[in-house]
Design an enzyme around this catalytic site. Structure first.
Site, mmCIF file in Angstrom:
data_model
loop_
_atom_site.group_PDB
_atom_site.id
_atom_site.type_symbol
_atom_site.label_atom_id
_atom_site.label_comp_id
_atom_site.label_asym_id
_atom_site.label_seq_id
_atom_site.Cartn_x
_atom_site.Cartn_y
_atom_site.Cartn_z
ATOM 1 N N GLU A 233 -5.730 -10.693 -2.180
ATOM 2 C CA GLU A 233 -6.631 -10.556 -1.022
ATOM 3 C C GLU A 233 -8.082 -10.512 -1.505
ATOM 4 O O GLU A 233 -8.876 -9.670 -1.078
ATOM 5 C CB GLU A 233 -6.297 -9.278 -0.239
ATOM 6 C CG GLU A 233 -4.858 -9.202 0.219
ATOM 7 C CD GLU A 233 -4.526 -7.956 1.027
ATOM 8 O OE1 GLU A 233 -5.437 -7.256 1.504
ATOM 9 O OE2 GLU A 233 -3.322 -7.686 1.187
ATOM 10 N N GLU B 198 0.808 -1.233 0.000
ATOM 11 C CA GLU B 198 0.000 0.000 0.000
ATOM 12 C C GLU B 198 0.839 1.280 0.000
ATOM 13 O O GLU B 198 0.624 2.191 0.811
ATOM 14 C CB GLU B 198 -0.983 -0.031 1.186
ATOM 15 C CG GLU B 198 -1.925 -1.221 1.081
ATOM 16 C CD GLU B 198 -2.886 -1.395 2.255
ATOM 17 O OE1 GLU B 198 -2.849 -0.567 3.179
ATOM 18 O OE2 GLU B 198 -3.656 -2.366 2.237
HETATM 19 O O1 9MR Z 1 -7.767 -8.608 7.462
HETATM 20 C C1 9MR Z 1 -6.913 -7.822 8.252
HETATM 21 C C2 9MR Z 1 -7.637 -7.394 9.515
HETATM 22 O O2 9MR Z 1 -7.857 -8.521 10.351
HETATM 23 C C3 9MR Z 1 -6.827 -6.338 10.245
HETATM 24 O O3 9MR Z 1 -7.593 -5.855 11.324
HETATM 25 C C4 9MR Z 1 -6.494 -5.212 9.294
HETATM 26 C C5 9MR Z 1 -5.681 -4.137 9.968
HETATM 27 O O4 9MR Z 1 -5.306 -3.164 9.050
HETATM 28 O O5 9MR Z 1 -5.753 -5.726 8.209
HETATM 29 C C6 9MR Z 1 -6.513 -6.603 7.440
HETATM 30 O O6 9MR Z 1 -5.791 -7.021 6.317
HETATM 31 C C7 9MR Z 1 -5.447 -6.004 5.389
HETATM 32 C C8 9MR Z 1 -4.184 -6.444 4.697
HETATM 33 O O7 9MR Z 1 -3.186 -6.730 5.628
HETATM 34 C C9 9MR Z 1 -3.703 -5.380 3.724
HETATM 35 N N1 9MR Z 1 -4.738 -5.041 2.786
HETATM 36 C C10 9MR Z 1 -6.022 -4.672 3.356
HETATM 37 C C11 9MR Z 1 -6.481 -5.792 4.286
HETATM 38 C C12 9MR Z 1 -7.875 -5.479 4.805
HETATM 39 O O8 9MR Z 1 -7.827 -4.305 5.579
#
Ligand code: 9MR
Length: 409
Positions: A323, A215
Site C-alpha cells: 500500500e 492489521e
Molecule cells: O484507502 C482506504 C480508504 O478509502 C478507506 O476509507 C479506509 C477505511 O479504513 O481504508 C483505506 O485503506 C486502508 C487499507 O484497506 C488497509 N491499510 C490502511 C489503508 C489506509 O487507511
C-alpha cells in the site's frame, strides 16, 4: 565501492538480526491507525549502514516525458508493480489506459473488503445460519481485470475494520449477544470459503495474492496482538492461524497468502510480525508478509532495510510492499524533488535486496493512482500529494526517480 562496504555491513547486520529474532514481543493494544515510519522509541538499526547512492534532487524532471515509459515493463525482471483502484476507475477507458500502461496488478481499495461483500439480508435468511456474500461487484471488477490482462491482489479477508459488526452477533443482530468461539470459527471458515471459491471457480488465475489477515498487530509499545479486534475478542489469538488454515484450504493453488500490516519499520511491530509470520510460514499456511508502507517525508529508508533483512531471515518468504504512498503536503518543485529522492532511494533498496537474493520482493503496489484520489487527503485533513501521478495523470518527479533507480542499483 559503496556496494562493497554495504555487503560487509550486511554480514554484520545478519549477525545482529540473528540475535534479535530470538526476542519475544508481549501483548497490548490500541486503536492507532496511522503509519509510523520510524521506531516509536527512536530505536535504530543494530549496525550502521552505508548510505545508498541517492537520486539527485537537483535533477529537473520537468522536460521528461513518460509517454513511452512503462514501470511494469521496466521492473518486469524483478517484481510486478501494482496500484489500488476503485471500480469506477476501471470503467473509465482513459483511466484504464493509464493503469494498464504502468501497472500489471490491481488491488481494490475498498470493494473486496468484508463490508462490501457480506450480505446481511441473505445471511439472516440463510437456512444453515452461515454468512452469505454478494458477488456481483466482485464479479464485475474481476471481469474487468481479466479483460485488461491485470492480475489482482485480494484485499482483505479478516480485519477488525470495514467488517460489519453484525457478523459477530447471534442471528446477525447486534442487539443480541456475541456468538461463541466455535460459531465464529464456522462463520469465518464459511466466509473465506465462499469468497475464495468464487474467485477460483469464476475467475481462475486472476487473484494471485490475498491479504488474508490485515492489521493484527498492536501499535502499543511491545507490539503483540491487536486485542480490540472483534476476531480476537470472540475467537482468541489463534484466529490468525485459523484464517490462514481456511484460506489455504479454499484458495486456488498457487495463490500467495499474506499477512499485511502498517508500521512495520518500528522495532516492536517488526518483531511481532516476524514471530507470527515465521510460525505460519513454517506450517506452510502463509507465503508472505505485506508491508503496507504508508510513509511520509520523514521516511528513513534504512529502517525499511532493517525490516527487510529481518523478514528475509524466514527463508523463502515473499515480501511485498502492498500500500505504498509517501504523504507530502507540499506540491512545490522542491518538495516533489525531495519526495522523488525518497521514492528513488526506496526502490534502489528494493532492487538491491531482490537482485542480490537478500530478500524475495514479489510485488510493490501503490495505494492509489494519482494525487486527486488519495485516502491521505481525508485522513491527514490536508491536501496530500503522495503518488506517482498528479491530478491530470501526468507523471511526477517520483515516477522518473523510480525509473532511474534501475540505473543506479
Ligand atoms: O484507502 C482506504 C480508504 O478509502 C478507506 O476509507 C479506509 C477505511 O479504513 O481504508 C483505506 O485503506 C486502508 C487499507 O484497506 C488497509 N491499510 C490502511 C489503508 C489506509 O487507511
Amino acid at each position: 565501492m559503496a556496494k562493497k562496504i554495504r555487503i560487509l555491513c550486511i554480514v554484520g547486520m545478519l549477525a545482529a538480526l540473528a540475535l534479535v529474532v530470538g526476542c519475544k514481543s508481549s501483548g497490548g493494544d490500541d486503536n492507532v491507525q496511522t503509519e509510523t515510519t520510524d521506531a516509536p522509541d527512536g530505536e535504530r538499526k543494530q549496525q550502521p549502514v552505508t548510505p545508498m547512492p541517492t537520486t539527485d534532487p537537483a535533477i529537473d524532471y520537468s522536460d521528461r516525458d513518460a509517454s513511452d515509459m512503462s514501470l511494469k515493463d521496466a521492473y518486469s525482471e524483478y517484481f510486478p508493480i501494482g496500484v489500488a483502484v476503485n471500480s469506477w476507475q476501471l470503467e473509465d477507458s482513459t483511466t484504464m489506459d493509464v493503469i494498464t500502461k504502468d501497472f500489471s496488478t490491481i488491488t481494490t481499495e475498498n470493494e473486496m473488503k468484508p463490508d462490501y461483500i457480506l450480505d446481511h439480508d441473505a445471511s439472516i435468511k440463510a437456512e444453515d445460519g452461515m454468512p452469505e456474500i454478494a458477488t456481483d461487484k466482485m464479479d464485475e471488477i474481476m471481469s474487468m481485470a481479466e479483460d485488461a490482462g491485470l492480475k489482482m491482489r485480494g484485499h482483505t479477508l479478516v480485519w477488525h475494520s470495514q467488517t460489519p459488526d453484525w457478523l459477530f452477533y447471534e442471528d446477525y443482530d447486534i442487539s443480541k449477544e456475541r456468538v461463541d468461539r466455535d460459531t465464529m470459527l464456522k462463520r469465518m471458515e464459511e466466509y473465506i470459503k465462499k469468497v475464495l471459491t468464487f474467485c477460483k471457480e469464476e475467475h481462475p488465475g486472476v487473484v494471485v495474492a490475498w491479504d488474508v489477515v490485515n492489521e493484527a498487530i498492536s501499535d502499543n509499545q511491545g507490539g503483540g496482538y491487536r486485542t480490540d479486534s472483534p476476531w480476537y475478542e470472540v475467537i482468541g489469538e489463534d484466529y490468525i492461524e485459523y484464517a490462514f488454515t481456511y484460506a489455504r484450504k479454499y484458495a486456488e493453488e498457487g495463490t500467495k497468502l499474506f499477512i499485511n500490516d502498517y508500521g512495520l519499520n518500528g522495532k516492536d511491530k517488526r518483531e511481532t510480525m516476524y514471530d507470527i509470520a515465521s510460525g505460519l510460514f513454517e506450517r506452510g499456511i502463509l507465503d508472505g508478509i505485506g508491508m503496507q508502507s504508508h510513509h511520509d517525508m520523514g521516511l528513513v529508508v534504512d529502517d525499511v532495510e532493517t525490516s527487510l533483512f529481518m523478514f528475509a531471515q524466514i527463508k523463502g518468504i515473499n515480501i511485498q510492499l502492498t500500500e505504498l504512498d509517501i504523504h507530502n503536503n507540499d506540491n512545490s518543485d522542491t518538495a516533489l524533488a525531495e519526495q522523488a529522492e525518497l521514492y528513488g532511494n526506496l526502490f534502489e533498496l528494493l532492487l538491491y535486496m531482490d537482485k542480490n537474493g537478500y530478500a524475495d520482493i514479489t510485488g510493490v503496489t501503490f495505494w492509489g493512482l494519482n494525487d486527486e484520489n488519495t485516502w491521505l487527503t481525508g485522513h491527514r485533513k490536508e491536501t496530500s500529494y503522495p503518488l506517482l501521478f498528479d491530478k491530470d495523470n501526468k507523471a511526477k518527479p517520483c515516477y522518473f526517480a523510480i525509473y532511474d533507480a534501475l540505473k543506479e542499483s
